[in-house]
Enzyme design. Sequence first.
Site: not given
Ligand code: VG1
Ligand code: CO
Length: 543
Positions: A113-114, A277, A279, A281-282, A376
């Site tokens: 992801s990010h 981001d 992948d 989804d954000r 998302k």
């Molecule tokens: C983080 C965010 C959470 C989100 C998750 C996955 O998790 O706070 O809201 O759902 O990333 O998003 P954490 O446990 O680090 O707070 V993504 O865009 O990484 O799939």
């Molecule tokens: Co993501």
Amino acid sequence: MSHTVVKTKPIEGQKPGTSGLRKRTAVFMGPHFLENYVQAIFDGTGGVAGKTLVVGGDGRYFNDRAIEVILRMAAAGGAAKCIVGQGGILSTPAASHLIRKRGADGGLILSASHNPGGPDADFGLKYNGGNGGPASETVTAEIFARTLDIEEYHIVGAQDIDLGTIGTSELAGMTVEIVDPVADYAALMEELFDFDKIAALFAGGFTMRFDAMHAVTGPYATEILEGRLGAAKGTVMNGVPSPDFGGGHPDPNPIWAKELMDVMYGADAPDFGAASDGDGDRNMIVGKGAYVTPSDSLALLASKAHLAPGYKAGLAGVARSMPTSGAVDRVAKAKGIGCYETPTGWKFFGTLLDAGKVTLCGEESAGTGSDHVREKDGLWAVLLWLNILAETGQSVSELMSDLWGEYGRCFYSRHDYEDVESEKAHGMFGDLRDSLAGLAGTKAGEMTVEWADEFAYDDPVDGSHAAAQGLRIGFEGGGRAVFRLSGTGTVGATIRMYIEQLELDASRFELPAEEVLKPIIEAALELSDLKAKTGRDAPNVIT
Ligand code: VG1
Ligand code: CO
């Protein structure tokens, strides 16, 4: 073709977090690590014999190599078919849609992801089920259990599949279909939104910048915004996915998407700005000199979604993760629709969406989505915003002023303390947890604690229970502070502190958030004794 059974043993550190398993790329590339985890996914989901799986990722370093391994292992497991995005590319929401559209049994999405990508950064792998959504808590637990008792994995020896060419081929009896990663997703967006109206907006001189942050949404945004909606060439910036995301953090917030923020706060700023981001989804939304917090964006979308064709019947209900601000709750209340508060992580929205209890959901971490997929969806949120801008003819800041005028403004901020020594972070957290019961009535600076608890969740659809989902402190006057330990970090521990204050006095709406939130931030730091217990003076990232 040879089918090899490789004897292996459990590898430590294969516990999936908030969204699949994330580790340093070098760890994923280490001996048997990827193979063990893939086999655990297969075994934990009842095997892949006869099944159809969707496979794709965000294009980060090791994406293509890992896909070749997954395909050889799926073939060894007797899978009927794998549907793979061309070039190994699929955004998380596009993968979710493809699973649903093609009636696949599930999918493997390669992404951290990010988190940054590259040989010295992060890699990740997550499993999504047949509804297109992240594995439930139960499935995740089953996969983790298999990582602890794995004894062998299965793989066929074969040449690499050419991921670059659309078409169908065979791998040891399994069909591999390489598909255009964008086409089905773009078609879904055309069903949900009024593309003619948005195209007319652009034709009328409306300008925008979309920052794909060198990540997966580049091809999607270029095709949809510039290709189908006629936005000017150059609207999409950083639009070519690169294995290390141009050396940056593909995290759409004002810190990491600074290039876009500078454009949006500069002279000649376009009308609308957005970013996504790694992948896809954000989403981050920003108007001319007007950043919109994700919690506010969710509330705005909930209040105006009916303006888009896909949502004209109104919303069944809305859901937000617990640390997300209560702004959307106020919209839901006014509309008389259901509003659910879930733990962090998209998997908790799945049952509500499947049961038709909610149409829209979102998280403070820049995630917004609806029942069109089970993830998302960054670009979807951008298109819904565009549809609303086109229908109302208002600017982003006018829309936000109206929203606050109607419901009040929820001032909001999140402070991240990253890479804290694990022991210290857990120590601070444990101490705070132990103190919660006695906090009510305690004074900290200007603030007085009204209530405190540890959030737990009972899923109203399947009855499952999720404990220990964050420590909450409510203050007199309605302010709130929340502490959570991140489940997606890859080094040390990340403490997230979320601060919120509802303001109903319109004369204070334009105050800087830092000023309004300062007393709560100070009180939360005092009550948790975070600085002394972690040795950290300040957060690394404030959003
Ligand atoms: C983080 C965010 C959470 C989100 C998750 C996955 O998790 O706070 O809201 O759902 O990333 O998003 P954490 O446990 O680090 O707070 V993504 O865009 O990484 O799939
Ligand atoms: Co993501």
